[in-house]
Design a protein around this motif. Structure first.
Motif, PDB file in Angstrom:
ATOM      1  N   PHE A 122       0.873  -1.252  -0.030  1.00 15.76           N
ATOM      2  CA  PHE A 122      -0.079  -0.099  -0.077  1.00 15.76           C
ATOM      3  C   PHE A 122       0.972   1.297   0.076  1.00 15.76           C
ATOM      4  CE2 PHE A 122      -3.115  -3.098   1.305  1.00 15.76           C
ATOM      5  CZ  PHE A 122      -4.409  -2.605   1.047  1.00 15.76           C
ATOM      6  N   ILE A 123       0.244   2.128  -0.695  1.00 14.04           N
ATOM      7  CA  ILE A 123       0.899   3.758  -0.310  1.00 14.04           C
ATOM      8  C   ILE A 123      -0.147   4.726   0.276  1.00 14.04           C
ATOM      9  CG2 ILE A 123       2.440   3.549  -2.397  1.00 14.04           C
ATOM     10  CD1 ILE A 123       0.179   5.129  -4.140  1.00 14.04           C
ATOM     11  N   LEU A 124       0.456   5.527   0.881  1.00 11.50           N
ATOM     12  CA  LEU A 124      -0.839   6.857   1.317  1.00 11.50           C
ATOM     13  C   LEU A 124      -0.847   7.551  -0.027  1.00 11.50           C
ATOM     14  CD1 LEU A 124      -1.666   8.295   3.798  1.00 11.50           C
ATOM     15  CD2 LEU A 124       0.649   9.714   3.506  1.00 11.50           C
ATOM     16  N   ARG A 125      -1.784   7.504  -0.536  1.00 12.12           N
ATOM     17  CA  ARG A 125      -2.221   7.959  -1.934  1.00 12.12           C
ATOM     18  C   ARG A 125      -2.129   9.497  -2.111  1.00 12.12           C
ATOM     19  NH1 ARG A 125      -2.594   9.391  -6.342  1.00 12.12           N
ATOM     20  NH2 ARG A 125      -3.784   8.862  -7.981  1.00 12.12           N
ATOM     21  N   TYR A 126      -2.755  10.340  -1.194  1.00 13.91           N
ATOM     22  CA  TYR A 126      -2.854  11.728  -1.246  1.00 13.91           C
ATOM     23  C   TYR A 126      -1.808  12.290  -0.304  1.00 13.91           C
ATOM     24  CZ  TYR A 126      -6.597  10.050  -3.999  1.00 13.91           C
ATOM     25  OH  TYR A 126      -7.399   9.256  -4.868  1.00 13.91           O
ATOM     26  N   PRO A 127      -0.449  12.478  -0.387  1.00 15.74           N
ATOM     27  CA  PRO A 127       0.253  12.867   0.840  1.00 15.74           C
ATOM     28  C   PRO A 127       0.364  14.356   0.808  1.00 15.74           C
ATOM     29  CG  PRO A 127       1.420  11.957  -1.005  1.00 15.74           C
ATOM     30  CD  PRO A 127       0.006  11.827  -1.388  1.00 15.74           C
ATOM     31  N   VAL A 128       0.874  14.816   1.806  1.00 17.57           N
ATOM     32  CA  VAL A 128       1.067  16.103   2.178  1.00 17.57           C
ATOM     33  C   VAL A 128       1.639  16.988   0.982  1.00 17.57           C
ATOM     34  CG1 VAL A 128       2.891  16.291   3.676  1.00 17.57           C
ATOM     35  CG2 VAL A 128       1.027  17.871   3.981  1.00 17.57           C
ATOM     36  N   SER A 129       1.190  18.213   0.884  1.00 17.61           N
ATOM     37  CA  SER A 129       1.869  18.875  -0.020  1.00 17.61           C
ATOM     38  C   SER A 129       1.896  18.529  -1.569  1.00 17.61           C
ATOM     39  CB  SER A 129       3.206  19.291   0.115  1.00 17.61           C
ATOM     40  OG  SER A 129       3.344  19.897   1.431  1.00 17.61           O
TER      41      SER A 129
END
Ligand SMILES: [Zn+2]
Length: 274
Positions: free
Chosen positions: A229-236
């Protein structure tokens, strides 16, 4: 004197004839000329009108052609996404679904339950379950708020959020734009693929940036790649993804790609562009 009188009368008659002829000429010319002029002016106005109409029709045609082309491209992209998702090779986990890459609204993956009432694409069920189990074993308390969502459900979520903004005083258009930042427009949501999950901490279940501060979110951000899995909508990264920072939205892409994406701190869009 008699001769003079006769001459005078002839001259008089001649003058009268001249006046008559001139009168007729003036009458004819005076009558025809204005109508010719009016006709000319009228036809030039008409011509201008036709030219304007032709220009606007041409513009309209160009606009429609452009729209048809965009629509065709959208449909082709949507079909392509379905094709990729349904493919046998590992490419299925790399399908890109975002505002410019919609998914066919009729796509229905084969799903499997992960928790009560929550389903994912059956192909990622095992990894997802393992991730949740391992987190629990670490003493963390998290749960899946939302996983697979079909088109209709996504529409419901979008509309509810939009109504919230309208109730806060936003105009429908502005409410639409605001909603778009946090909820994918129906047809462009990753949740419809069955490869995305919203996971929150049991101690703090709000879907806002504070979620990132919970022990659960921190563990997920650090370990998710081990399960593909990935964190799909990261900060910035909202300028790339089109979606605000969502520390709860995880997307399955497969272990190798997940590792690369999380290590490089990039998005799926950026990975696929490389
Ligand atoms: Zn989500």
């Amino acid at each position: 004197m008699g001769i003079d009188n006769a001459r005078l009368r002839r001259r008089y008659e001649l003058r009268l004839k001249k006046i008559l002829v001139v009168g007729i000429v003036i009458g004819v010319v005076g009558g025809i000329l204005p109508s010719i002029i009016v006709g000319k002016v009228r036809s030039s106005i008409q011509k201008k009108k036709y030219e304007t109409e032709i220009t606007s029709l041409t513009k309209e045609k160009e606009k429609l052609t452009k729209e048809a082309k965009a629509k065709k491209e959208t449909v082709e992209a949507a079909n392509l996404s379905v094709e990729k998702l349904s493919s046998e090779d590992s490419d299925w986990s790399l399908v890109l679904v975002n505002e410019s890459h919609p998914l066919d609204t009729g796509y229905t993956p084969e799903v499997a339950a992960i928790t009560e009432g929550q389903f994912v694409d059956a192909r990622i069920q095992e990894e997802t379950a393992k991730m949740l189990e391992d987190a629990a074993a670490e003493g963390l308390n998290m749960y899946v708020v939302s996983a697979y969502r079909d088109y209709e459900t996504q529409r419901g979520v979008f509309n509810t959020t939009m109504v919230d903004w309208i109730n806060q005083g936003y105009s429908p258009l502005d409410a639409y734009d605001e909603t778009k930042k946090s909820v994918a427009v129906p047809g462009t949501s990753e949740h419809a693929t069955g490869l995305a999950l919203d996971i929150v901490s049991s101690t703090y279940d709000a879907l806002d940036e504070q979620q990132a501060e919970t022990a659960e979110a921190k563990w997920l951000a650090e370990n998710c790649w081990k399960y593909g899995f990935i964190l799909r909508y990261p900060v910035s990264k909202s300028d790339v993804t089109g979606i605000v920072f969502e520390p709860w939205h995880y997307r399955y892409v497969g272990k190798d790609v997940a590792k690369e994406i999380m290590e490089q701190n990039i998005t799926l869009e950026e990975y696929l562009e490389q």
